[in-house]
Design a protein around this motif. Structure first.
Motif, PDB file in Angstrom:
ATOM      1  N   VAL A  94      33.017  40.635  44.738  1.00  0.00           N
ATOM      2  CA  VAL A  94      32.348  39.278  43.824  1.00  0.00           C
ATOM      3  C   VAL A  94      31.012  39.966  43.747  1.00  0.00           C
ATOM      4  O   VAL A  94      30.463  39.696  42.177  1.00  0.00           O
ATOM      5  CB  VAL A  94      32.022  37.503  44.889  1.00  0.00           C
ATOM      6  CG1 VAL A  94      30.949  36.696  44.577  1.00  0.00           C
ATOM      7  CG2 VAL A  94      33.156  37.106  45.423  1.00  0.00           C
ATOM      8  N   ALA A  95      30.769  40.691  44.524  1.00  0.00           N
ATOM      9  CA  ALA A  95      28.679  41.560  43.736  1.00  0.00           C
ATOM     10  C   ALA A  95      29.623  42.207  42.640  1.00  0.00           C
ATOM     11  O   ALA A  95      28.090  42.169  41.707  1.00  0.00           O
ATOM     12  CB  ALA A  95      28.218  42.089  45.129  1.00  0.00           C
ATOM     13  N   GLN A  96      30.483  42.994  42.759  1.00  0.00           N
ATOM     14  CA  GLN A  96      30.395  43.635  41.264  1.00  0.00           C
ATOM     15  C   GLN A  96      30.725  43.188  40.585  1.00  0.00           C
ATOM     16  O   GLN A  96      30.151  43.196  38.839  1.00  0.00           O
ATOM     17  CB  GLN A  96      31.336  43.852  41.603  1.00  0.00           C
ATOM     18  CG  GLN A  96      31.877  45.369  39.944  1.00  0.00           C
ATOM     19  CD  GLN A  96      33.341  46.588  40.471  1.00  0.00           C
ATOM     20  OE1 GLN A  96      33.305  46.163  41.875  1.00  0.00           O
ATOM     21  NE2 GLN A  96      33.669  46.937  39.761  1.00  0.00           N
ATOM     22  N   LEU A  97      31.333  41.544  39.904  1.00  0.00           N
ATOM     23  CA  LEU A  97      31.137  41.201  39.104  1.00  0.00           C
ATOM     24  C   LEU A  97      30.366  40.235  38.310  1.00  0.00           C
ATOM     25  O   LEU A  97      29.656  40.248  37.612  1.00  0.00           O
ATOM     26  CB  LEU A  97      32.734  39.455  39.960  1.00  0.00           C
ATOM     27  CG  LEU A  97      32.755  38.235  39.253  1.00  0.00           C
ATOM     28  CD1 LEU A  97      32.986  38.735  37.672  1.00  0.00           C
ATOM     29  CD2 LEU A  97      32.966  37.212  39.348  1.00  0.00           C
ATOM     30  N   ILE A  98      29.346  39.655  39.592  1.00  0.00           N
ATOM     31  CA  ILE A  98      28.416  39.178  39.227  1.00  0.00           C
ATOM     32  C   ILE A  98      26.932  40.223  38.860  1.00  0.00           C
ATOM     33  O   ILE A  98      26.335  40.169  37.416  1.00  0.00           O
ATOM     34  CB  ILE A  98      27.227  38.404  40.336  1.00  0.00           C
ATOM     35  CG1 ILE A  98      28.164  37.246  40.666  1.00  0.00           C
ATOM     36  CG2 ILE A  98      26.050  37.678  39.656  1.00  0.00           C
ATOM     37  CD1 ILE A  98      27.725  36.432  41.909  1.00  0.00           C
ATOM     38  N   THR A  99      26.855  41.039  39.389  1.00  0.00           N
ATOM     39  CA  THR A  99      25.733  42.685  39.299  1.00  0.00           C
ATOM     40  C   THR A  99      26.767  43.671  38.222  1.00  0.00           C
ATOM     41  O   THR A  99      25.673  44.706  37.407  1.00  0.00           O
ATOM     42  CB  THR A  99      25.214  42.844  40.394  1.00  0.00           C
ATOM     43  OG1 THR A  99      26.388  43.480  41.358  1.00  0.00           O
ATOM     44  CG2 THR A  99      24.392  42.035  41.342  1.00  0.00           C
TER      45      THR A  99
END
Length: 206
Positions: A94-99
């Motif tokens: 999820v962190a990779q998706l956003i950032t």
């Protein structure tokens, strides 16, 4: 496709992605992400996906001023857990998706200088009490962020239904109720308690 209607009530986020602008995906480089994007990425909606979603959004709000768009590809992330420990991998996705921050498998950049590279911006096994640490590459400003799940416990009814559901022994009615209770906790995280600082704890890194 039919998703839970309350997904649209969850906070969304806009970011500036210079790579998206450079390659013409969007003329101004602005991308907008919604919780449903994380659900489709992970293939499910659960407290982990919901809390990861909020942790990253709250962390970016702390790293950037209200009149700034967070810059995708400008964030380094250190996960406290190892990549195969518990739900660390889900949170990291999820962190990779956003950032845009990626591990060694990420985009290596364009040209000899590796412009817009996203590779090796996501690391694991940092340890510590927080779920992850996010740091701006341009200013060095960093925050730790953690999810306190005790603020939003499952309904007591789940104690009886969940073992049956997990074991594959639940009736159709019990399975339906299981899903309702599961998403009720997600709703509590994303909507009812989204701005509770005791649930999503953000601390500046000195």
């Amino acid at each position: 496709m039919q998703l839970q209607p309350f997904f649209n009530q969850a906070p969304s986020i806009q970011l500036y992605d210079p790579l998206a602008q450079f390659l013409g995906a969007t003329p101004d480089g602005v991308l907008e992400y919604h919780y449903a994007d994380a659900v489709k990425l992970c293939g499910h909606s659960c407290p982990t996906v919901a809390s990861a979603w909020l942790m990253v959004i709250k962390a970016l709000a702390a790293l950037y001023s209200p009149d700034e768009l967070p810059e995708r590809g400008n964030i380094e992330i250190s996960m406290s857990g190892e990549r195969d420990a518990g739900v660390t991998g889900v949170i990291a996705s999820v962190a990779q998706l956003i950032t845009g921050a990626a591990p060694e498998t990420g985009f290596g950049g364009i040209g000899m200088a590796g412009r817009f590279a996203r590779r090796n911006l996501l690391a694991f096994g940092a340890g510590g009490d927080a779920d992850m640490t996010l740091r701006r590459r341009d200013t060095g400003k960093a925050v730790r962020v953690a999810f306190n799940g005790s603020v939003v416990p499952f309904a007591p009814e789940m104690r009886d239904i969940m073992p049956q559901a997990v074991a594959g022994m639940a009736s159709p009615e019990e399975l339906q109720r299981f899903g309702e209770l599961w998403q009720a906790r997600v709703h509590a995280i994303l909507v009812e308690q989204a701005d509770n600082p005791e649930m999503i704890v953000v601390e500046a890194v000195a």
